[in-house]
Scaffold this motif. Structure first.
Motif, short mmCIF file in Angstrom:
data_model
loop_
_atom_site.label_atom_id
_atom_site.label_comp_id
_atom_site.label_asym_id
_atom_site.label_seq_id
_atom_site.Cartn_x
_atom_site.Cartn_y
_atom_site.Cartn_z
N LYS A 1 1.28 51.81 37.24
CA LYS A 1 0.43 52.88 37.75
C LYS A 1 0.39 54.07 36.79
O LYS A 1 -0.60 54.80 36.71
CB LYS A 1 0.95 53.37 39.10
N THR A 2 1.45 54.27 36.04
CA THR A 2 1.55 55.40 35.12
C THR A 2 0.96 55.08 33.75
O THR A 2 0.32 55.92 33.12
CB THR A 2 3.02 55.82 34.94
N SER A 3 1.16 53.83 33.27
CA SER A 3 0.83 53.51 31.88
C SER A 3 0.00 52.26 31.68
O SER A 3 -0.25 51.88 30.53
CB SER A 3 2.14 53.37 31.08
N GLY A 4 -0.41 51.59 32.75
CA GLY A 4 -1.28 50.43 32.60
C GLY A 4 -0.63 49.30 31.83
O GLY A 4 0.52 48.91 32.09
N ALA A 5 -1.35 48.80 30.83
CA ALA A 5 -0.90 47.63 30.09
C ALA A 5 0.37 47.86 29.28
O ALA A 5 1.02 46.91 28.86
CB ALA A 5 -2.01 47.14 29.15
N PHE A 6 0.77 49.13 29.09
CA PHE A 6 1.99 49.41 28.35
C PHE A 6 3.23 48.92 29.09
O PHE A 6 4.33 48.96 28.53
CB PHE A 6 2.13 50.91 28.07
N VAL A 7 3.08 48.47 30.31
CA VAL A 7 4.21 47.86 31.00
C VAL A 7 4.71 46.65 30.22
O VAL A 7 5.90 46.27 30.30
CB VAL A 7 3.82 47.47 32.45
N GLY A 8 3.84 46.06 29.41
CA GLY A 8 4.24 44.93 28.56
C GLY A 8 5.29 45.33 27.54
O GLY A 8 6.17 44.53 27.20
N ILE A 9 5.21 46.56 27.01
CA ILE A 9 6.21 47.05 26.05
C ILE A 9 7.56 47.20 26.74
O ILE A 9 8.60 46.86 26.19
CB ILE A 9 5.76 48.40 25.45
N LEU A 10 7.54 47.70 27.95
CA LEU A 10 8.77 47.83 28.73
C LEU A 10 9.41 46.46 28.97
O LEU A 10 10.64 46.30 28.80
CB LEU A 10 8.47 48.52 30.06
N ILE A 11 8.61 45.49 29.33
CA ILE A 11 9.12 44.13 29.58
C ILE A 11 9.65 43.52 28.28
O ILE A 11 10.70 42.85 28.27
CB ILE A 11 8.02 43.25 30.20
N PHE A 12 8.95 43.76 27.16
CA PHE A 12 9.40 43.25 25.86
C PHE A 12 10.77 43.81 25.51
O PHE A 12 11.69 43.06 25.13
CB PHE A 12 8.38 43.63 24.77
N SER A 13 10.95 45.13 25.64
CA SER A 13 12.25 45.76 25.34
C SER A 13 13.35 45.20 26.23
O SER A 13 14.47 44.95 25.78
CB SER A 13 12.16 47.28 25.52
N THR A 14 13.01 44.98 27.49
CA THR A 14 13.98 44.44 28.43
C THR A 14 14.44 43.05 28.01
O THR A 14 15.65 42.76 27.98
CB THR A 14 13.36 44.39 29.84
N CYS A 15 13.50 42.18 27.68
CA CYS A 15 13.83 40.80 27.30
C CYS A 15 14.65 40.75 26.01
O CYS A 15 15.64 40.02 25.91
CB CYS A 15 12.56 39.97 27.15
#
Length: 552
Positions: free
Chosen positions: A58-72
């Protein structure tokens, strides 16, 4: 129902902000389900992970993918570090984690900064290209993304530092890796503190993940009080004075007298404290309502009696992170390493580039030469430089963390010099050991003035903007009209006065207020919440003010 649907779907122009009603509707919906499942640890963690990812989407749209990448990436590397027994391989793995995380951060946050600095230094004309967008467009054979602009993902600096701490703490033997990537994802993305901190250490938060977190009366009382305090700080002591006075002055400093510019800087110190401290108060309060404890991030910073004391009280989670993961590894206060001197030299060259001024070049060069000559002939001075170079370097890098501009480096450097100068002064000061109240208040005043007026490099939009501010203060104070200004903006200055008065209240008084709130019956707590809500939203503007630290 339509409004609830709108709250949970992505809309670029309506992120979930703590000061908006939509967020509290979102939280109530989330909390109702949480109340039924909080005792089921695995289900609770997965639920909060999904909610946190939705919040970030809701805050950053598709940038949630960067968060998931860093997590993995960090979950995988953390597990490999723990399994390895060979020191060299463990070191290589933790180094890989740091490089990957910082590379992602630098790509999104510092691409323009490095490109502009390179172009100025070598007289080139390279342009920033969003390679990720270009690859995505090529792969999909569609022009979904703009390739000529890199947008900074909200909160990337905060969650990057959190994932780095996880890998480093496993390497140091302080932490065992989490068995589930879902639990690790929950640690990284916990929504109250995801986009603006406080920065949560893995060693402090990870142990909470595997336990049932019951919401006690203490949690409820402290959590609700912090939320109410945070709303007042943000919406009244920050947003109201910014809209009514500060933004007008900073948008065009040359159109206002030097007195107005000075008062705007004093007001800005309250604004940025109310804004950032207000956010973290709400974040910590929300976490407490779910049974989780986040680290304290502010401790009455304007009560600091010197610059070093200030940085022990302001943005504590960042200050301690930089100390443990940067300052100490560089050598701490024992010595300056070769890396310390190389990095410091590069930064000083950058500062000269930022000013684009021959006088600044000569001044910095002269200071460096004087320090070098003195260190060659005075051993005690050489030792002093060696023991403080890492401190100054940490503050310079801390400044750069706050923003991709040399003005932030200058701001960090000024604060670093303030700490170094104080360490010299306290050795010769006749007042250092004096305990009378007026000595403490004098130290507080001097520290406050120093911190406030170095912040022009933090608030100023550019070096030319900062120069215009200095010019007005130096040449056009217009003190004969000062009283007229105070009267014209009387409500703004009354709010500013109340904000500083609340901040400088004795700790015993604050504790008594807390105890009074804790002991109040539920119906009074509800009344307090209604009053705070009405007062805050009476000062509210239709143009919501995003939290300042969202840009970091």
């Amino acid at each position: 129902m339509n409004r609830i649907y709108d709250i949970f779907r992505f809309a670029e122009d309506s992120p979930l902000i703590f000061t908006q009603a939509n967020f509290w509707i979102f939280f109530v919906c989330v909390y109702l389900i949480f109340a039924f499942i909080y005792k089921k640890i695995a289900l609770r963690n997965v639920y909060l992970l999904l909610i946190s990812l939705l919040f970030y989407y809701k805050t950053s749209g598709a940038f949630v993918g960067i968060l998931i990448f860093s997590t993995c990436v960090d979950y995988a590397i953390g597990g490999l570090i723990y399994k390895q027994t060979k020191k060299n391989i463990r070191l290589a793995l933790v180094t890989t984690s740091v490089i990957i995380n910082l590379s992602v951060l630098c790509y999104f946050k510092y691409a323009y900064f490095f490109t502009d600095s390179f172009n100025y230094l070598f007289q080139t004309d390279y342009q920033v290209i969003n390679w990720l967008a270009q690859w995505s467009n090529t792969y999909s054979q569609q022009n979904y993304f703009t390739v000529d602009k890199i947008i900074l993902p909200v909160g990337i600096s905060f969650y990057t530092f959190q994932t780095i701490s996880y890998s480093v703490d496993i390497y140091r033997g302080k932490l065992k890796p989490l068995k589930s990537i879902l639990d690790f994802g929950f640690f990284v993305s916990f929504f109250p503190q995801l986009v603006a901190g406080p920065i949560v250490r893995a060693e402090h938060f990870v142990p909470q993940i595997s336990k049932v977190r019951a919401v006690t009366a203490t949690h409820f009382n402290m959590g609700t009080l912090l939320i109410l305090k945070g709303l007042v700080k943000k919406m009244i002591f920050a947003d109201y004075i910014a809209r009514q006075f500060l933004d007008r002055v900073f948008d065009a400093p040359e159109m206002h007298s030097g007195f107005e510019n000075v008062m705007a800087m004093i007001g800005y110190s309250l604004q940025i404290y109310g804004d950032f401290s207000g956010y973290t108060d709400i974040a910590i309060g929300l976490a407490l309502l779910m049974g989780f404890t986040l680290p304290k991030n502010f401790n009455s910073p304007y009560k600091a009696i010197n610059a070093a004391d200030f940085w022990k009280r302001w943005h504590i989670s960042l200050s301690t992170w930089l100390k443990d993961y940067l300052y100490i590894p560089l050598g701490g206060n024992k010595r300056g390493s070769m890396a310390s001197y190389i990095i410091l030299s590069i930064i000083l060259i950058g500062v000269v580039i930022a000013f684009k001024n021959f006088v600044v070049l000569i001044t910095i060069t002269s200071i460096v030469l004087i320090i070098f000559i003195l260190s060659q002939y005075i051993s005690t001075f050489k030792n002093y430089i060696n023991t403080n170079i890492n401190l100054l370097l940490t503050m310079l890098i801390g400044g750069l963390w706050h923003g991709a501009s040399w003005k932030f480096v200058i701001w960090g450097g000024l604060n670093g010099m303030g700490i170094v100068v104080y360490k010299l002064w306290r050795k010769i000061s006749p007042y250092e050991q004096k305990k009378a109240w007026y000595f403490d208040w004098w130290k507080i005043l001097v520290t406050f003035i120093f911190i406030t007026f170095t912040r022009i490099y933090f608030r100023g939009e550019s070096m030319s903007h900062i120069e215009r501010w200095y010019n007005q203060v130096a040449t056009n104070m217009d003190l004969q009209n000062a009283w007229a200004i105070l009267v014209h903006y009387k409500l703004v200055f009354i709010v500013m006065g109340l904000g500083y008065l609340a901040h400088w209240l004795p700790e015993q008084t604050k504790e008594r207020i807390e105890q009074f709130y804790f002991k109040s019956p539920v119906y009074l707590k509800i009344a307090y919440a209604v009053i705070v809500s009405v007062v805050c939203y009476q000062s509210y503007s239709s143009d919501f003010q995003a939290f300042i630290y969202f840009q970091f």
